[in-house]
Structure formats: structure tokens, C-alpha cells
Design a protein around this motif. Sequence first.
Motif, short mmCIF file in Angstrom:
data_model
loop_
_atom_site.label_atom_id
_atom_site.label_comp_id
_atom_site.label_asym_id
_atom_site.label_seq_id
_atom_site.Cartn_x
_atom_site.Cartn_y
_atom_site.Cartn_z
N MET A 1 21.98 -6.43 -13.89
CA MET A 1 20.76 -6.81 -14.53
C MET A 1 20.78 -5.81 -15.84
N PHE A 297 7.41 4.04 -11.09
CA PHE A 297 6.69 3.90 -10.05
C PHE A 297 7.34 3.24 -8.92
N ILE A 298 8.07 2.04 -9.10
CA ILE A 298 8.99 1.56 -8.00
C ILE A 298 10.22 2.13 -7.64
N GLY A 299 10.52 3.45 -8.51
CA GLY A 299 11.60 4.21 -8.07
C GLY A 299 12.92 4.15 -9.02
N PRO A 301 15.24 5.50 -11.51
CA PRO A 301 15.79 6.82 -11.99
C PRO A 301 15.45 6.94 -13.48
N PRO A 373 4.41 7.90 -13.93
CA PRO A 373 4.42 6.82 -13.18
C PRO A 373 2.76 6.32 -12.88
N ALA A 376 0.94 3.34 -14.51
CA ALA A 376 1.03 1.95 -13.93
C ALA A 376 -0.43 1.60 -13.17
N LEU A 377 -0.69 2.46 -12.30
CA LEU A 377 -2.09 2.43 -11.77
C LEU A 377 -3.06 2.58 -12.49
N SER A 380 -3.68 -0.68 -14.50
CA SER A 380 -4.10 -1.74 -13.74
C SER A 380 -5.66 -1.67 -13.53
N LEU B 56 -3.99 7.61 -3.19
CA LEU B 56 -2.97 6.79 -3.24
C LEU B 56 -2.02 7.33 -3.87
N ASN B 57 -2.07 7.89 -4.89
CA ASN B 57 -0.91 8.75 -5.67
C ASN B 57 -0.09 9.70 -4.78
N ALA B 60 2.00 7.71 -2.50
CA ALA B 60 3.05 7.34 -3.09
C ALA B 60 4.05 8.09 -3.40
N ILE B 62 3.59 10.31 -5.97
CA ILE B 62 3.49 10.55 -7.35
C ILE B 62 2.86 11.70 -7.74
N LYS B 84 12.56 15.91 -7.25
CA LYS B 84 11.86 14.80 -7.73
C LYS B 84 12.71 13.45 -7.55
N ARG B 88 11.66 9.93 -5.64
CA ARG B 88 11.94 8.80 -6.22
C ARG B 88 12.68 7.65 -5.32
N ARG B 91 10.43 6.69 -2.68
CA ARG B 91 9.60 5.79 -2.98
C ARG B 91 10.07 4.21 -2.99
N LEU B 92 11.56 4.50 -3.37
CA LEU B 92 12.23 3.21 -3.79
C LEU B 92 12.54 2.55 -2.35
N PHE B 97 4.58 -1.06 -3.51
CA PHE B 97 3.36 -1.02 -4.08
C PHE B 97 2.85 -2.18 -4.86
N PHE B 99 -0.07 -3.63 -7.37
CA PHE B 99 -1.00 -3.08 -8.07
C PHE B 99 -2.22 -3.99 -8.40
N VAL B 116 14.96 -6.53 -9.38
CA VAL B 116 15.24 -5.15 -9.79
C VAL B 116 15.00 -4.22 -9.12
N VAL B 117 14.23 -4.26 -7.96
CA VAL B 117 13.97 -3.15 -7.14
C VAL B 117 15.09 -3.01 -6.09
N ARG B 119 18.28 -4.23 -7.03
CA ARG B 119 19.31 -3.69 -7.97
C ARG B 119 19.16 -2.17 -8.05
N LEU B 120 18.01 -1.42 -8.10
CA LEU B 120 17.82 -0.18 -8.35
C LEU B 120 18.30 0.56 -7.12
N ARG B 164 7.80 -8.27 -4.73
CA ARG B 164 8.60 -7.19 -5.50
C ARG B 164 8.34 -5.91 -4.45
#
Lengths: 381, 244
Positions: A1, A297-299, A301, A373, A376-377, A380, B56-57, B60, B62, B84, B88, B91-92, B97, B99, B116-117, B119-120, B164
Motif C-alpha cells: 500500500m 499513534f497507530i504505530g 514508524p 502522536p 491525533a487525540l 479529535s 490515556l496518553n 497508550a 505516547i 521509542k 511504537r 502500541r501497534l 485506539f 478516537f 494499513v495497521v 500492513r504496518l 481499525r
Amino acid sequence: MNLAYRDIKHNLLRFTLTNFGLSLLLGIVIMITGVYGGLIDDALRQARAARADLWVVQADTKGPFAESSRIPGDTRELVSRVYGVERAGAVTYQSVQAELNGAPHRLFLIGYQLGRPGGPSKIVAGREILRSHYEIVVDRRAGLALGQEIPLGTRGHKFTVVGLMQNEVTSAGDPVAYITLRDAQRLQFEVAPPSTRREQARGGALQTNDQINAVIARVSPHVPANEVATALSRWKHLTALTQAQQETMLSMVVIERARKQQMLIMVLLVIVSAVIIALIIYTMTMDKVRSIATLKFIGAPDRTIVGLIIQQALSLGIVSYLAGMALVFIFRPYFPRRLVFDPESVAVVFIITVVMCLAASILGIRLALKVDPAEALATSG
Amino acid sequence: MAGEGRQAVVSVEHVSKYFGVGAARVDALIDINLDVYPGQVVGLMGPSGSGKTTLLNCIACISQPSSGRLTLDGEVVYDDRWLKADLRRLRLDKIGFIFQYPNLLPFLDATDNVAVVLRLAGLGSAASLSRAVELLEYLEVGHRRHALPKQLSGGEAQRVAIARALANRPRIILADEPTAPLDSQRARIVMDLLRRIAIDQNAAIICVTHDEMILDRFDHIYRLRDGRLDIEAPAGPRLEPAAR
């Protein structure tokens, strides 16, 4: 993608319009490269068209292009008898302005001896000069047609166009024209009748117009040209320059100022383009801050984010470069002077564009990497 | 507290978080303790500025707590071992999460927003798409799989965002006012959906909300006031987690 591709596809109209604007800018950079190439090529073309090994000119001058040179008309016979010289031809060079249908036509006239070195190298339409007077072979840029007559000189003799050449212009962009040496000598050295009568009345000597600007010599392949040049320079009234010296002088000295101007304009345009690309990339990144924050946020890199920006910057640069190139080639025939593109300069501009895009994306990348990140919160809520 | 004898998926122990130093210091969280177990749906309430988003941060990964201990799915985070990139990855892999607003990537369609999540996380293209479609079907928005976010209604977009969040089968789902943009009927549907997910995936869900209408959907409700956490009795969940 591929995120960059998807984002471009999603904002296709904006991408297209941005590309159009950038392609105009890069088109100008490419065009300046063409002007620069044309400037050097045109300057060298005059010297190369003669296919000379040696240029024999007035002593202590760098003629006939860098400085004026005037030598006696019989110098050709002298040169042709020197050991190693296979063929020699006398030539004259002058710029003239002729009026035709009320419009001024600037021409760079070359006078040469029929059947001797110094004549037109390639005729694309018509024939070469066969009669000893009033025939002319001219470059197509002059806008003259075969059979057309053009008045030249103070006596208003009309010259008939018998042949046409392609891409034979001077570094100033003036079309080159060939006439016979005798005609050229008359145009260049013969004074107007009232001046002749005045000179005779005051008892002055009659001036001869059997003068030339240079002798072009072709040297036998078995004799080094430098040796022949040394032999010719023993005559105190002559200087012999090799073809290499003449070309160096033309490309480095004669057009030096113009060359520097073009180079400076090109450097400035590249800087302006880089700044504009940087601002575009920065704005594009700004528009995506929320998406970037979400991705982080969703990870995702950092390399995914950096890749997104670099790919978009490169797409922008490469597509704009190709569009700019297309625009230049479309409008090339309408440009007032010859544009010459050699593969090296085209490749160099492409590499500059790529480097420029990578450098310009640094600003966007810095912004993207700084995006928290948590935004994003924040966005929102 | 529910879940005795089981390991908490989210364990917050004596966590404090402050910003600034000296006179400018602001204590956003003060000595927070919170355990959330698999299958639990926990509500987090409080006025604006009480520290909900900060907590929450921290959970998460963050924002790093100033002090205290945070354990996610058995792993103590922020104990100097974590880079870091590790956070990440955590988190993945472990956190989903949701929003307040869906925050879908506007240039990807519904399927790709979910894929996308995956794929990451390194899943192949075909497998990612297949899983994304499966999730969209599960959340009853399969018929909108090719729609761009701007073509989705608020409820549909929120369901795609939930899909997602579930894509990598996370053990922890954090939701920041997921029902805020929805009417009360849709809000209840989303909360029932989250509860079903908690049960089906054995996940812990922490949900920040201001919505008094959905309080009966939580197992526990915590209130944050000036950075301090109080627990309130729940109104009672509608569905009991099968795992209990």
C-alpha cells in the motif's frame, strides 16, 4: 500500500495544478540550459564549420572572432606553400544589417573562395554558390526563401538566395550567410564612391580592397599542426592559431560574460525552484498533520512518514521535470534563439531536480517528525 | 475489584504525571492506581482538564509518566529498557485506539484504513485486505468497504475506526469519547459493540466518556478530579463477559 500514491490520487487536481506551476518553473531552468548549450554550440559552430586545422591571422591578434584581424589577400598563396599545409582558403567575417520588406535582417556574412576551405559545411536546400558574384547561401533562421533577393552593401547590390543551411547561427543568435570572397571584400573594404573621390582629390593613395580577415589551413595528417603553426608564425606579420586554441578562445573568452550570465540565472532559478518546492512540500505536509499524527499513534514508524513525504516530493519533482521538458520541446521552434540540449546537461538538470526535491523535503520531514502522536487525540476533541 | 486471580491487562500503579517545574509545575495525574482485566469495559469520566487524556496518553505509550509503574499485558513499560521504536511496536501490536472523531486517513478507502495497521505490522497485502474486509463485515459496514471516509456517515466512519482499532487483535483498546459524535441510539449500539469485542477478543477496554446515557454499559466507572482517581459503582453491564 503506497500512501504517497494514494494521497496524490486523492488530491489529483491539486497535484496536477501544482505540477503545472512547477513544470513552468523547471521548464525555464531547462530552457536556460538549452540557451547555455546553444550559446556554446553556436560559438563553436562558426569555427568548426570551416573544418580548419590552423587559423592564420594578423600578427599578435586573436582573430578573427575574438579580435579583428586584417591581412593581405595574397597571404593565402603564402600559406599554401608552407610545408605541411594541404589546402588553404581566405575568408572574411562581418556583421551586416539588411532591410527587406521594411524589416531589418541581421546576418553574419562569411566570404570564402569557391572550391577552397571556409565555405558552408552543409546545405539543406538549394545548392552551393556557383557564380562568382551576387549569390548567397543563408541559414533558415534569416527567414529567407530560395530565389529571394536581398540588397546588401552601400551600392545596394541584390544577392539571390541559392542555398539554405540549418542551425548555422552566431553566439549572438544572428543567422550565418556565405557569399564569395570578392563580394565580401567589396562589402567590407570598399568605401562609398564619394569617399573615394574625396580621397583621390586630396592626392591620397588608392586603397586596395584585397584584404582578408584570416586564412584557413588544412594540414596534412602526417605533419603535426603545431610545427606548421610555428613555421607560419616566423612571418612577423602573421599569427597561427590551432583549431583547439580557437575553440577554447570562443567558448571560454568570447562568450565568457554571456556564459556567466546564463549560469547565474540558472543558479538563481534553481534556488527559487528549491524554495518553492520546499514550501509546496511543507504546505502539503501541514495539510496532513492530522493524518501523520494518526499514523504515528497507530504505530507507524518514522520511515513510513519520511517515505510518504520523500515519495511525494520526488513525484512532484520528476513529473514537473518531465512536463517542463515537454513544454520546452513544444515551444522550442518558437524560441528566438537556438536551444541545444546534450544528454549530459539534461541528465544534470534531472539530478539537480531530484537533489532539489530531496533537500526541499527536509523542511516537510522535520515538521512531520515533530508531529506529536497525541495531536491525533487533541484534534479529535 | 473484578478479576481477582487473573492478571490485569492494564495495571497502573502509583502513576503521577506533571508538566513544568517549580512554580510553573502542573500536576496532571496524582498517584493513579488502576487495573483493567481481560473482558472488562471500564469508563473514565471527569471534567475537562481533569487528566483523562493524559492518563490515556500514558497508557497508550505516547507520554511517559513522571513516576509510578505501568504494566501492559504483563510487560512493565518505561523501565529504561524501552526505546521509542519498541513503544511504537508495542502500541501497534497490543493497543487499539478509537478516537473521538474517527480520524480515518482521508486518502484511503474503508478497507485500506483498516488494512494499513496490518500492513504496518508486517502482514502481507492479501492477508491484510482479507482481515480488513472480515472486520468490516463483523462491524456491519462491509457494504461500504470501498467508500472513502468523506462518503461515510458518522456511525459508519466510527465503525471503520473501531475495525481499525481491532485489526491487530489488541489486548488493550483505548477509546476517547467514541460516542461523542453519535446520537444516543447509535451511541448505545457502539457501546454494545465494544462490549461484544471485549468478550469476543478477551480484551480490556478503557473508555473516556462524558455521556451519562451509556454509563450502564461499563463494568466500572472511574472519575478523575484534579488528577486524582475515584471509583464509582457501575450501573451494571448489559452483557456479562463469557470469560468470567
